[in-house]
Scaffold this motif. Sequence first.
Motif, short mmCIF file in Angstrom:
data_model
loop_
_atom_site.label_atom_id
_atom_site.label_comp_id
_atom_site.label_asym_id
_atom_site.label_seq_id
_atom_site.Cartn_x
_atom_site.Cartn_y
_atom_site.Cartn_z
N ALA A 449 2.76 10.26 1.99
CA ALA A 449 2.83 9.42 3.19
C ALA A 449 1.56 8.61 3.32
O ALA A 449 0.46 9.18 3.42
CB ALA A 449 3.04 10.29 4.42
N GLY A 450 1.70 7.29 3.35
CA GLY A 450 0.54 6.43 3.49
C GLY A 450 -0.32 6.78 4.70
O GLY A 450 -1.54 6.87 4.59
N PRO A 451 0.29 7.00 5.91
CA PRO A 451 -0.53 7.33 7.07
C PRO A 451 -1.32 8.63 6.91
O PRO A 451 -2.40 8.77 7.50
CB PRO A 451 0.51 7.44 8.19
N GLY A 467 -5.81 0.94 5.60
CA GLY A 467 -4.36 0.91 5.46
C GLY A 467 -4.00 1.33 4.05
O GLY A 467 -4.66 0.90 3.09
N VAL A 468 -2.98 2.16 3.90
CA VAL A 468 -2.61 2.69 2.59
C VAL A 468 -1.13 2.41 2.34
O VAL A 468 -0.28 2.73 3.18
CB VAL A 468 -2.89 4.20 2.51
N VAL A 469 -0.85 1.83 1.17
CA VAL A 469 0.52 1.51 0.77
C VAL A 469 0.70 1.85 -0.70
O VAL A 469 -0.25 2.22 -1.39
CB VAL A 469 0.85 0.02 1.00
N VAL A 480 -0.91 4.87 -5.26
CA VAL A 480 -1.48 4.90 -3.91
C VAL A 480 -2.66 3.94 -3.85
O VAL A 480 -3.64 4.07 -4.61
CB VAL A 480 -1.93 6.32 -3.53
N THR A 481 -2.56 2.96 -2.95
CA THR A 481 -3.55 1.89 -2.86
C THR A 481 -4.08 1.79 -1.43
O THR A 481 -3.31 1.71 -0.48
CB THR A 481 -2.93 0.54 -3.27
N LYS A 530 -0.41 -3.27 15.77
CA LYS A 530 0.18 -2.51 14.68
C LYS A 530 -0.24 -3.08 13.33
O LYS A 530 -0.34 -4.30 13.16
CB LYS A 530 1.71 -2.52 14.78
N LEU A 531 -0.46 -2.20 12.40
CA LEU A 531 -0.79 -2.61 11.05
C LEU A 531 0.41 -3.30 10.41
O LEU A 531 1.53 -2.78 10.45
CB LEU A 531 -1.20 -1.38 10.23
N ARG A 532 0.18 -4.46 9.81
CA ARG A 532 1.26 -5.18 9.12
C ARG A 532 1.39 -4.61 7.70
O ARG A 532 0.85 -5.16 6.73
CB ARG A 532 0.96 -6.67 9.06
N ARG A 533 2.10 -3.50 7.58
CA ARG A 533 2.21 -2.84 6.28
C ARG A 533 2.94 -3.70 5.26
O ARG A 533 2.66 -3.64 4.06
CB ARG A 533 2.91 -1.50 6.44
N ALA A 534 3.89 -4.51 5.73
CA ALA A 534 4.62 -5.36 4.79
C ALA A 534 3.68 -6.32 4.07
O ALA A 534 3.84 -6.59 2.88
CB ALA A 534 5.72 -6.13 5.53
N GLU A 535 2.67 -6.82 4.78
CA GLU A 535 1.70 -7.72 4.14
C GLU A 535 0.86 -6.97 3.12
O GLU A 535 0.56 -7.50 2.04
CB GLU A 535 0.81 -8.36 5.21
#
Length: 548
Positions: A449-451, A467-469, A480-481, A530-535
């Motif tokens: 899980a990224g969070p 932020g982790v994606v 994991v980045t 909110k963090l823009r995880r899509a970006e």
Amino acid sequence: MEPSSSAHADSFCRDRLPPPSLRPEFHFDLPELDYPDRLNCAHRLLDDSVARLGPDRPCLLTPDDRWTYGELLLRAGQVAQVLTEDFGLRPGNRVLLRGPNNPWLVAGWFGVLKAGCVAVTTMPLLRAAELSEVADISRPALAVCDHRYTEELDATGRAGTAPDLPVLTYGASGPADLTARCAAKDGRFTTVATAADDVALIAFTSGTSGRPKATLHFHRDVLATADTFSRHVLRPRPDDVFTGTPPLAFTFGLGGLVVFPLSVGASTLLVEQASPEGLAGLVEEYGVTVLFTAPTAYRAIMAAGAVGRLAGLRRCVSAGEALPAAVWEEFHAATGLRIIDGIGSTEMLHVFLAAADEDIRPGSIGRPVPGYRAAVVDERGDPVPDGRPDLLAVTGPTGCRYLADPRQAAYVRNGWNITGDTCVRDEHGYFWYVARSDDMIVSSGHNIAGPEVERALATHPHVAECGVVGAPDERRGMRVTAYVVLRAGVPAGGATVRELQAHVKRAIAPYKYPRAVEFVPELPRTGTGKLRRAELRARAGGEAVPPA
């Protein structure tokens, strides 16, 4: 509750409700949720408050102005008169509202509802193409807009398929402005006796496909948020002063800055824009006692050394993204305050899991708010054992009703609202957030899980935020980045990367550590924090990142 006879002459919203087979189960377990068939939430929140507490009570505060409850009632009545007398609007017509958090936006919202119309409040930072999409979906009859924010709205006709939308400004000079029109009205308006299950507002939320989802909420739903989370968890008092950063178009902001304070006769300080340090200064200056904001702001207030200005607070609420236990503990140590962390959704209207005071377990998102039920279920909808992560499912007095949207079938399954969050419930009934269901990183067969990785990184003193994606990886499937904003003075080099990686390996299972770390000056965030995880995912995958 059985459907009531609608007061809406324009049946646009009712005609586009999901079919009964796709609606969630609703239940009204608390006595305060037993609403009458005829109910207008604006009348209950405003007219009834004036009748109960008097018109001279402070209501809406700003750094430049102060409105009493009586003044808000007068102006809301005047707005309703302008809508119905000058523009011929009928109950059920949609009215798009656009502007920053200020008293006239609130007056517009109340006036729309008192007229029996449907409020479509939009984020002030939306651009023409986004506004055009909102208008195309909701088909408003009129836009009421702060005069400083008309440019993008004026361009909607060119940006999409929505027809030209008449725009009524407020705050400008000239006889056509809403403020001038209101001055010519007496404000004596009989609130439309809407049904409890007439649609009061359309709230938009982002969709993973790019097309926003429009959620329909009834008059009774608005009051249900006050009679559940606010009444039983927040427990506001008439002498409270509220403030916060979420826009009123964000249902977290609508509840925390309008519905909850007015439900008890409290006042609210409306702030159009403020840095975290500036927000702390306003809390001190205006004697604010209840603060609504995102975890990012709490971290930033501490980083700015401004926590001393929060001495007058008695309640802090966090939502919008996960609140790390380390941030909760640091804030508690610095202020003595226990942040109420909650989870909600636009589809559910407000917070449905939370805890307060001694009931809080730092890092947990709490237990079901009185009036709601929650479970962790698998893809078939069957409950899973405590301790196992899976899909969060919720039911209560509010629930998902998308406007003519096939995605309804994915959100509502077997009567449950499936929120898109992966959670764990422990043996004590507390829920622990793991990730958005689409934020799970599958790397070498492991679900990461990224969070969770973010929370581990955030405990290192070098990290301001992160932020982790997942990034595509031929060998592992996903890599994991981490994108990290360092605190001032920390070198952005290989030694820092290795130190952070080692720190994560010590904090959580070593296979979860970020194999790639990139230092960035800031993280992409929405207008609500909110963090823009899509970006970040697009960046990690080497795709072109769309403009914010």
